[in-house]
Scaffold this active site. Structure first.
Site, PDB file in Angstrom:
ATOM      1  N   CYS A 100      31.957  62.873  25.087  1.00 46.23           N
ATOM      2  CA  CYS A 100      31.244  63.490  23.956  1.00 46.23           C
ATOM      3  C   CYS A 100      29.951  64.194  24.346  1.00 46.23           C
ATOM      4  O   CYS A 100      29.981  65.256  24.949  1.00 46.23           O
ATOM      5  CB  CYS A 100      31.013  62.431  22.888  1.00 46.23           C
ATOM      6  N   HIS A 205      36.540  58.921  21.763  1.00 44.74           N
ATOM      7  CA  HIS A 205      35.927  57.602  21.708  1.00 44.74           C
ATOM      8  C   HIS A 205      37.061  56.619  21.467  1.00 44.74           C
ATOM      9  O   HIS A 205      38.225  56.969  21.570  1.00 44.74           O
ATOM     10  CB  HIS A 205      34.921  57.523  20.551  1.00 44.74           C
TER      11      HIS A 205
END
Lengths: 256, 396
Positions: A100, A205
């Protein structure tokens, strides 16, 4: 019998730890230990002196997770000071996983909604833009298909994405995989993540590695191979629970 | 009041009635949504009628428990309280709550509003309700997919507090590191701090077990004191309190004692596990305990379950290992995997690990001997489902 050991370099742990991503360290650690490979995790943060190539503490795997905008801003300057270090690491085949915010900052640049540009490390040929209120955040469970033979067994990855930035690959950029369900890099071109040599960037994630044990093993195997060259004996683990969890998500996502 | 106002109330009440008889869960939120779409100023219009004003309780953990304790104290002092029950702590839920407490002519059946407000909804709620007191309990990561980050919540709170035209008294947890960042915004406001130790020497014991609940009790007690309650009145009120819906609520099924502990983020999970550990060590012989974890990823639970990797199971490894564990919920496999990586292995039989809550719950209950205790640590929607199964009827 030779004793294997891997060193994991965990960057900015106290700043980039928002989505349970340090769970990836846990998984790498355990999956090594369960195979009799010992692991040393070293943390590096703003101002840390990074180990020289060839030194004892040079990492075999580098990991950097996701974090809030405020944290990303804080590390940008430190990252740019260490730009050469990361580029050399990647060019020499070092294994790396960037999630991310870390993924974004390891690219060429990140442009926020007001047009401010944060220069990245340039490890991945990607640029990321945040469109502010014009475009919605990309949030939800995601299913990705990687190219064949990236990992040992199946080629699906499952995870959860949550990002406002939209990432576009440059002409030298290679994606991590194809989006089968979800948004991925930008919600348009169906690419997810990026890869360069043995470095991987992704928006997944979950955290990424628990339900994608094959990806974790790929990272570990590549790191062992780099360090010990030929003859690495790599045993299989009992991943029945991991695969049940993985397949559960795959089926749910394929059916919606 | 104009006719549209009365129409909104009527429609809302019909919707509420319909959803109650069809047993489709808490119709409060839906009724509120409908009424608001007819009369957008509904919350403002109704809440203004509360002669003793409104108290708002917000924060990540402890809202329901604190509100519950505060309500218990207030009611024992014969104050007619209107409050939102579980799950109605967003904008529509508040509207529905006020609606339910209102007659068809818009007269409220209460004088004082005590509302728990979701930390993400607080800014919007403050634009339509003028509270006399705002209790801020804590901030931690919760439902990441909804809020993104604590910084975002804090900055929205800062802006919202800055724009407040009325002057509520703030009651703030001094021990919370994130709430400290709000200090500068309180400079010209009335603010009272509480912490863990503040009131315990005076002897206001929490009616609900656990260190965390002592903090919640302190917040409620401080609020009651500021409202003018006497020491005696507060103590009397505290005695009357039983655990709130899904928060330490007890059930007795076939001579087994069940307790539901809402465990929806790293903090609440840790608090509950710590509480469990001390309960176990105080008990004689541990053969009569079992734990059931329920992990869901529905919207009220937070769709991103990666928080379970921020929850510290490793710390509790040494005693969890010795307990029979059951895992259910839609993301049961993820939780089982998390436990595996914490070196807490689980038998993978269907009765121990399954997304079928009914069968795992049944198995857990029959596994225990008579007199045994089952602790259910669950995310929000799992808690509702478990309650439904245990109460043996539809959600009411």
């Amino acid at each position: 019998m030779e004793k294997y050991e891997l060193k994991i370099g965990y960057f900015y742990p106290e700043l980039l730890n928002l989505y349970g991503d340090h769970g990836n360290i846990l998984v790498l650690n355990k999956r090594c230990r369960w195979r009799g490979v010992s692991v040393v995790v070293s943390e590096y943060t703003i101002g840390s002196r990074l180990p020289e190539k060839g030194s004892n503490s040079y990492p075999d795997i580098v990991f950097m997770g996701g974090g809030p905008d405020r944290s990303q801003l804080a590390i940008v300057e430190d990252l740019s000071k260490n730009k050469e270090w990361f580029l050399n690491y990647a060019l020499s085949g070092g294994v790396g996983l960037f999630i991310c915010g870390a993924y974004q900052l390891l690219g060429n640049f990140y442009e926020d909604a007001d047009g401010n540009k944060l220069l990245g490390v340039g490890l991945f040929d990607i640029e990321t833009r945040h469109f502010g209120k014009e475009k919605p955040r990309s949030i939800g469970n995601i299913l990705v298909e990687t190219e064949n033979k990236l990992t040992f067994s199946r080629n699906t990855l499952v995870g959860f994405e949550n990002h406002g930035g939209r990432t576009y690959l440059g002409k030298n950029g290679k994606p991590l995989g194809k989006v089968l369900k979800g948004f991925g890099n930008n919600g348009d071109d169906k690419t997810e993540g990026a890869r360069f040599n043995n470095c991987f960037g992704t928006y997944l994630h979950g955290p990424l590695l628990p339900k994608n044990p094959h990806f974790a093993d790929m990272l570990i195997y590549k790191a062992l191979e780099n360090k010990y060259f030929a003859g690495v004996v790599f045993s299989n683990l009992n991943d029945s629970l991991e695969w049940r969890a993985h397949e559960n998500q795959v089926n749910k996502l394929r059916n919606t | 009041m104009d006719i549209v106002f009365y129409l909104a109330i009527l429609v809302g009440k019909i919707a509420g009635f319909l959803s109650r008889i069809s047993k489709r869960g808490a119709g409060v939120t839906w009724a509120g949504y409908l009424a608001l779409s007819i009369y957008p100023n509904l919350i403002e219009a109704l809440s203004e009628k509360l002669t003793k004003g409104v108290i708002i309780v917000s924060g990540t953990n402890g809202k329901t428990t604190t509100t519950h304790i505060l309500k218990g104290i207030l009611k024992s002092g014969s104050i007619r309280v209107i409050s939102n029950d579980t799950g109605a702590n967003l904008f529509n839920g508040l509207a529905g709550t006020l609606l339910a407490a209102s007659s068809l002519t818009g007269d409220l059946k209460g004088d004082l509003g005590v509302f728990e407000v979701d930390e993400g909804a607080l800014p919007r709620v403050l634009t339509v309700i003028k509270p006399s007191f705002i209790v801020l309990l804590n901030l931690s990561r919760d439902q990441l997919d909804r809020y993104g980050e604590i910084d975002l919540t804090l900055s929205r709170w800062e802006k919202s507090i800055g724009q407040l035209k009325s002057y509520p008294v703030f009651i703030v947890n001094r021990d919370d590191k994130y709430l400290k960042r709000l200090d500068q915004f309180f400079t010209d406001r009335d603010i009272v701090f509480y912490n863990f130790d503040l009131l315990t020497p005076v002897g206001y014991t929490s009616p609900i077990e656990g260190r965390f609940n002592q903090l919640n009790t302190n917040a409620a007690v401080l609020t009651a004191q500021l409202l003018g309650f006497s020491d005696e009145g507060i103590k009397k009120g505290l005695k009357s309190i039983l655990p709130a819906f899904g928060r330490g609520e007890h059930f007795d099924i076939n001579n087994r004692h069940l307790t539901i502990l809402l465990s929806k983020n790293p903090v609440s999970m840790d608090v509950n596990l710590t509480f469990l550990e001390s309960t176990l060590s105080n008990a004689k012989g541990s053969g009569r305990f079992a734990v059931l974890f329920i992990l869901n990823d529905n919207i009220p639970d937070g769709r991103d379950i990666s928080w379970i990797y921020d929850a510290d199971f490793e710390k509790h490894h040494h005693w969890l290992l010795r307990l029979p564990l059951f895992v259910s919920g839609e993301r049961a496999l993820d939780l089982a995997l998390r436990l595996k990586y914490a070196d807490i292995s689980l038998p993978h039989s269907e009765s121990r690990l399954s997304t079928d809550l009914r069968s795992v719950l049944t198995a857990a209950i029959s596994f225990l001997p008579k007199g045994g205790s089952l602790y259910i640590l669950s995310t929000y929607s799992g808690m509702l489902e478990a309650r439904k199964l245990l109460l043996g009827k539809g959600v009411g």
